[in-house]
Scaffold this active site. Structure first.
Site, PDB file in Angstrom:
ATOM      1  N   PRO A 239      37.887  37.979  40.267  1.00 62.95           N
ATOM      2  CA  PRO A 239      39.230  37.841  39.692  1.00 62.95           C
ATOM      3  C   PRO A 239      39.770  36.434  39.904  1.00 62.95           C
ATOM      4  O   PRO A 239      39.546  35.822  40.941  1.00 62.95           O
ATOM      5  CB  PRO A 239      40.043  38.889  40.452  1.00 62.95           C
ATOM      6  N   GLU A 240      40.465  35.932  38.896  1.00 61.96           N
ATOM      7  CA  GLU A 240      41.065  34.608  38.972  1.00 61.96           C
ATOM      8  C   GLU A 240      42.581  34.769  38.945  1.00 61.96           C
ATOM      9  O   GLU A 240      43.107  35.874  39.068  1.00 61.96           O
ATOM     10  CB  GLU A 240      40.531  33.739  37.827  1.00 61.96           C
TER      11      GLU A 240
END
Length: 290
Positions: free
Chosen positions: A2-3
């Site tokens: 996840p960013e």
């Protein structure tokens, strides 16, 4: 992994559903989930029980819950598959449930992590340039959607980097929140190949790149982030759908939406980079790119 947009979606959910609640009890169901909390499970549970969740905060890809009445926070590492779910206690335990915190608002805050790379830890808070962050996050730079993000200062840093611009974008001490997906998307929008040497890019080109990073992450956030499988969800278990709007990442062989050339895939830092061969030509020299 996840960013920024995916982590911000989780933070927003936590802010809406758990902030202001008090932790009544905690169950640690897998020791790896608190391996970063070196004093161990008993200390971990003891420090959390009876604490009020004061806020849900984020810097880049790092998420934490400041607690009252002490100057500590729960630092959440999502890893590759971590999920923060808010569930009624009557919902059966998820298969990969690692930590359950029962709240006084009648809900469970659950940490589910299939691959066990993520976890929770308790850390003291500290002041960094007027912002209170957990000590393990103190070295992390501001991200492009932070209201106090100073793009010109980041341009100055990048102009001094004798390394590929994509590698510099992924350096969380330069600017945070950008991972492989949004680096490729920002570089595509700015028409810059990721192997360009950062110091050879002009200031206007670097400003254009940072503007693109801000824009693409804002658009991804509006669509709930990018979900390629069921592991990336918000606190309600819902997936984002920005993957349908990607122009470069994961689009190998598909026509560039700008010029029609097939998107190419190249190896970069033990991962993949995606770019347009026409819009983003590979670097041939170290001349200044405008």
């Amino acid at each position: 992994m996840p960013e920024l947009p995916e982590v911000e979606v989780v933070r927003l959910g936590l802010a809406a559903h758990v902030v202001g609640s008090t932790i009544e009890s905690v169950d640690v169901l897998h020791p790896r989930a608190i391996r970063r909390h070196l004093p161990g499970s008993r200390d971990f549970v003891g420090q959390l029980r009876g604490r009020r969740i004061a806020a849900a905060e984020r810097r880049g890809k790092y998420l934490w819950l400041p607690l009252e009445p002490c100057d500590i926070a729960v630092v959440v590492h999502l890893g590759m598959s971590g999920q923060m779910l808010v569930q009624p206690p009557t919902v059966p335990d998820e298969k990969h449930l690692r930590i359950r915190a029962r709240l006084d608002n009648g809900a469970d805050l659950r940490f589910v992590d299939q691959r066990t790379f993520g976890g929770w830890a308790i850390a003291p808070l500290t002041d960094v340039d007027g912002t209170i962050v957990p000590e393990p996050v103190a070295h992390i730079a501001r991200d492009p959607v932070d209201p106090l993000f100073d793009a010109e200062s980041v341009v100055n840093v990048l102009r001094g980097k004798h390394t590929e611009i994509k590698r510099a974008l992924l350096d969380q001490t330069v600017l945070s929140g950008v991972g492989n997906i949004y680096a490729d998307e920002a570089l595509w929008r700015a028409k810059i190949h990721g192997n360009r040497i950062a110091e050879t890019l002009s200031r206007p080109a670097l400003r254009r790149l940072l503007t693109a990073a801000h824009a693409v992450m804002g658009e991804a956030l509006a669509q709930g982030g990018t979900s390629f499988d069921a592991l990336y969800v918000n606190v309600n278990g819902e997936s984002g759908y920005f993957d349908r709007s990607l122009d470069a990442y994961g689009q190998e062989g598909l026509p560039c939406s700008r010029c029609g050339s097939p998107i190419r895939r190249e190896k970069f830092m033990n991962r993949s980079s995606y770019s347009c061969p026409k819009c983003q030509p590979r670097p041939r020299t170290t001349r200044l790119v405008s």
